[in-house]
Write a protein that holds these residues in place. Structure first.
Motif, PDB file in Angstrom:
ATOM      1  N   UNK A 194       0.804  -1.215   0.000  1.00 29.37           N
ATOM      2  CA  UNK A 194       0.000   0.000   0.000  1.00 29.37           C
ATOM      3  C   UNK A 194       0.841   1.270   0.000  1.00 29.37           C
ATOM      4  N   UNK A 195       2.154   1.123  -0.067  1.00 31.74           N
ATOM      5  CA  UNK A 195       3.055   2.271  -0.135  1.00 31.74           C
ATOM      6  C   UNK A 195       3.551   2.449  -1.569  1.00 31.74           C
ATOM      7  N   UNK A 196       3.839   3.699  -1.982  1.00 29.96           N
ATOM      8  CA  UNK A 196       4.160   3.966  -3.395  1.00 29.96           C
ATOM      9  C   UNK A 196       5.617   3.707  -3.776  1.00 29.96           C
ATOM     10  N   UNK A 197       6.290   2.813  -3.057  1.00 29.70           N
ATOM     11  CA  UNK A 197       7.659   2.437  -3.380  1.00 29.70           C
ATOM     12  C   UNK A 197       7.712   0.928  -3.572  1.00 29.70           C
ATOM     13  N   UNK A 198       8.176   0.518  -4.752  1.00 31.27           N
ATOM     14  CA  UNK A 198       8.249  -0.904  -5.068  1.00 31.27           C
ATOM     15  C   UNK A 198       9.680  -1.265  -5.458  1.00 31.27           C
ATOM     16  N   UNK A 199      10.041  -2.497  -5.189  1.00 30.96           N
ATOM     17  CA  UNK A 199      11.387  -2.981  -5.487  1.00 30.96           C
ATOM     18  C   UNK A 199      11.295  -4.397  -6.029  1.00 30.96           C
ATOM     19  N   UNK A 200      11.945  -4.627  -7.167  1.00 25.87           N
ATOM     20  CA  UNK A 200      12.110  -5.996  -7.648  1.00 25.87           C
ATOM     21  C   UNK A 200      13.330  -6.563  -6.918  1.00 25.87           C
ATOM     22  N   UNK A 201      13.070  -7.456  -5.977  1.00 21.60           N
ATOM     23  CA  UNK A 201      14.115  -7.866  -5.039  1.00 21.60           C
ATOM     24  C   UNK A 201      15.292  -8.542  -5.722  1.00 21.60           C
ATOM     25  N   UNK A 202      15.063  -9.190  -6.822  1.00 18.88           N
ATOM     26  CA  UNK A 202      16.171  -9.818  -7.533  1.00 18.88           C
ATOM     27  C   UNK A 202      17.146  -8.807  -8.117  1.00 18.88           C
ATOM     28  N   UNK A 203      16.709  -7.567  -8.235  1.00 15.91           N
ATOM     29  CA  UNK A 203      17.568  -6.510  -8.776  1.00 15.91           C
ATOM     30  C   UNK A 203      18.398  -5.844  -7.679  1.00 15.91           C
ATOM     31  N   UNK A 204      18.103  -6.148  -6.419  1.00 17.49           N
ATOM     32  CA  UNK A 204      18.745  -5.448  -5.311  1.00 17.49           C
ATOM     33  C   UNK A 204      20.275  -5.515  -5.321  1.00 17.49           C
ATOM     34  N   UNK A 205      20.905  -6.661  -5.619  1.00 19.09           N
ATOM     35  CA  UNK A 205      22.379  -6.675  -5.632  1.00 19.09           C
ATOM     36  C   UNK A 205      22.972  -5.670  -6.629  1.00 19.09           C
ATOM     37  N   UNK A 206      22.338  -5.530  -7.800  1.00 15.14           N
ATOM     38  CA  UNK A 206      22.835  -4.568  -8.783  1.00 15.14           C
ATOM     39  C   UNK A 206      22.519  -3.139  -8.368  1.00 15.14           C
ATOM     40  N   UNK A 207      21.394  -2.951  -7.693  1.00 16.85           N
ATOM     41  CA  UNK A 207      20.966  -1.619  -7.263  1.00 16.85           C
ATOM     42  C   UNK A 207      21.773  -1.103  -6.077  1.00 16.85           C
ATOM     43  N   UNK A 208      22.297  -2.011  -5.266  1.00 15.79           N
ATOM     44  CA  UNK A 208      22.859  -1.658  -3.956  1.00 15.79           C
ATOM     45  C   UNK A 208      23.906  -0.534  -3.986  1.00 15.79           C
ATOM     46  N   UNK A 209      24.901  -0.549  -4.891  1.00 13.93           N
ATOM     47  CA  UNK A 209      25.892   0.539  -4.855  1.00 13.93           C
ATOM     48  C   UNK A 209      25.264   1.919  -5.093  1.00 13.93           C
ATOM     49  N   UNK A 210      24.330   1.976  -6.063  1.00 12.54           N
ATOM     50  CA  UNK A 210      23.622   3.237  -6.308  1.00 12.54           C
ATOM     51  C   UNK A 210      22.770   3.618  -5.110  1.00 12.54           C
ATOM     52  N   UNK A 211      22.053   2.656  -4.550  1.00  9.92           N
ATOM     53  CA  UNK A 211      21.149   2.918  -3.436  1.00  9.92           C
ATOM     54  C   UNK A 211      21.900   3.444  -2.219  1.00  9.92           C
ATOM     55  N   UNK A 212      23.086   2.910  -1.987  1.00 11.00           N
ATOM     56  CA  UNK A 212      23.897   3.369  -0.863  1.00 11.00           C
ATOM     57  C   UNK A 212      24.246   4.853  -1.033  1.00 11.00           C
ATOM     58  N   UNK A 213      24.652   5.236  -2.226  1.00 11.25           N
ATOM     59  CA  UNK A 213      24.977   6.649  -2.482  1.00 11.25           C
ATOM     60  C   UNK A 213      23.731   7.525  -2.375  1.00 11.25           C
ATOM     61  N   UNK A 214      22.626   7.018  -2.918  1.00  9.71           N
ATOM     62  CA  UNK A 214      21.361   7.764  -2.909  1.00  9.71           C
ATOM     63  C   UNK A 214      20.911   8.046  -1.473  1.00  9.71           C
ATOM     64  N   UNK A 215      20.903   7.010  -0.647  1.00 14.30           N
ATOM     65  CA  UNK A 215      20.444   7.170   0.731  1.00 14.30           C
ATOM     66  C   UNK A 215      21.415   7.979   1.589  1.00 14.30           C
ATOM     67  N   UNK A 216      22.645   8.099   1.149  1.00 17.17           N
ATOM     68  CA  UNK A 216      23.617   8.900   1.921  1.00 17.17           C
ATOM     69  C   UNK A 216      23.234  10.377   1.964  1.00 17.17           C
ATOM     70  N   UNK A 217      22.317  10.786   1.064  1.00 18.02           N
ATOM     71  CA  UNK A 217      21.877  12.187   1.029  1.00 18.02           C
ATOM     72  C   UNK A 217      20.593  12.407   1.827  1.00 18.02           C
ATOM     73  N   UNK A 218      20.122  11.387   2.523  1.00 21.93           N
ATOM     74  CA  UNK A 218      18.852  11.487   3.247  1.00 21.93           C
ATOM     75  C   UNK A 218      19.055  12.175   4.598  1.00 21.93           C
ATOM     76  N   UNK A 219      19.400  13.448   4.537  1.00 19.50           N
ATOM     77  CA  UNK A 219      19.589  14.262   5.732  1.00 19.50           C
ATOM     78  C   UNK A 219      19.183  15.692   5.407  1.00 19.50           C
TER      79      UNK A 219
END
Length: 416
Positions: A73-98
């Motif tokens: 019911x939340x507007x964020x979806x993730x294809x979990x099999x893609x997570x290993x490839x997404x992880x380096x980008x996601x780490x950089x992306x979330x580093x700006x969450x301040x």
């Protein structure tokens, strides 16, 4: 001095750049593998969302994101099999969450989107495409004041950049527009915004105008940029060289490989966006709206109501998912009780998301004449005309009236 400029990508950024260059007396070659407005410029939410300068990466996202990704019911979806490839980008992306980075990013983005209605009107003047531009209010709709207060940082940032608004509650909200569910009790009304009544047709009309002014169109995929003695001499499309004095890489999320060949390693991912169009609806909202509880936009368009705003991370190759569209449908029924429609159209596209949430705009250091214009996340339509104008000014060796250094591709050359 007139230049011949090859623009790679015929979405809103590429077409805007073409028009501003043509008006300045340059020759333009527009190259696109699928033709004008074939991708995200067709499927966007259609709002000229000048106030949308606040990035998704606000404080608290690191804590919220895992729960959101597991809640249908939340507007964020993730294809979990893609997570290993997404992880380096996601780490950089979330580093700006301040808060500090949120304010810094907003300060950069507001100079691209903050005058969107006027930028679109200036771009479209005399093209015929101006018929698609509809000045309007833009509403953010909340359950109540407490719900609104939870977004205090975002509104404080907007206020700091000169945005003003009217707060409508209860009867005042219903007097403005009474089509919403009773549990939605508060609206923030921002004037001087706008909507595009048919985004795909709009960009195609702009492209047609560019053609009427002498732009040459090539339907092909560009594989490389030819650099000789540190300067652009052409682009290579399907084995053939197209000579030019300068080029612009404006292929959205597909810009990464060409950028890398130019030495610019942008951490870029697809923010997979969905829209659901409800044709011949029984009613429409008076203005485009962002329904905060579902983080979706509803925009009146010609003959239909377009719902957009869901985000999915799953890369460029995976097929569309059913769940994001189901959520849009569910949220629309909740926000607009009694709404009926004749038929639906579904769409999924790829919005270009650099990890720092700031578009890549400017000349590539060490490659004279090679320019980039991509990475606008979900506000590419909003910021396309300003981006195109800035690029045209840079290519013509004119100094823009804002500091463009924050957008420079140079930030992705060192330490990569």
């Amino acid at each position: 001095m007139s230049k011949t400029v090859a623009i790679i990508g015929a979405g809103i950024v590429g077409v805007s750049t073409a028009i501003w260059l043509l008006r300045d007396g340059h020759k333009v070659i527009l190259i696109d593998k699928a033709g004008p407005a074939a991708g995200t410029s067709y499927g966007n939410g259609g709002v000229l969302a000048s106030c949308s300068c606040v990035p998704v990466t606000g404080p608290g996202l690191i804590r919220k994101a895992p729960k959101m990704a597991m809640d249908p019911n939340q507007p964020l979806f993730l294809k979990w099999g893609y997570l290993p490839k997404l992880a380096p980008w996601l780490w950089k992306y979330l580093s700006h969450a301040n808060e500090a980075d949120t304010r810094r990013i907003a300060s950069a983005v507001v100079n691209i989107v903050g005058d969107s209605l006027a930028d679109h009107q200036a771009l479209a003047a005399g093209t015929g495409a101006d018929a698609f531009i509809k000045p309007s209010d833009y509403l953010f709709i909340y359950n109540d004041r407490a719900h609104f207060d939870a977004d205090a940082l975002g509104w404080d940032i907007r206020r700091g950049h000169g945005f003003t608004w009217e707060e409508l509650e209860g009867d005042a909200f219903r007097a403005y527009d009474n089509v919403f569910a009773p549990e939605l009790g508060m609206a923030i009304k921002l004037a001087n915004h706008g909507r595009i009544s048919d985004p795909g047709a709009y960009v195609k009309a702009l492209a047609a105008h560019a053609g009427s002014q002498g732009a040459r169109f090539v339907k092909a995929a560009v594989e490389d940029v030819r650099i000789e003695n540190g300067a652009v001499t052409g682009v290579i499309a399907e084995g053939a060289t197209i000579a030019c004095d300068a080029c612009v890489v404006a292929t959205g999320v597909w810009s990464g490989p060409l950028a890398k060949k130019l030495g610019v390693k942008v951490p870029l991912e697809s923010e997979r966006g969905y829209h659901l169009e409800l044709w011949n609806p029984s009613f429409m909202p008076r203005s485009p709206v962002m329904v905060a509880s579902g983080k979706f936009v509803a925009t009146p368009m010609e003959g239909r109501l377009r719902l957009a705003g869901v985000v999915e991370f799953g890369g460029l190759e995976a097929a569309p998912s059913k769940a994001p569209l189901d959520l849009l449908r569910k949220n629309a029924k909740a926000a607009f009780p009694g709404l009926t429609w004749d038929r639906e159209e579904e769409w999924m596209g790829h919005r270009p998301a650099p990890a720092d949430s700031i578009p890549v705009i400017g000349e590539v250091p060490g490659a004279s004449g090679a320019y980039m214009g991509f990475g606008h996340h979900h506000i590419g339509l909003t910021g396309g005309p300003k981006t195109g104008r800035l690029l045209a000014q840079m290519i013509a060796d004119k100094k823009p009236n804002i500091d463009v250094g924050v957008y420079s591709p140079a930030r992705y050359i060192s330490n990569n």
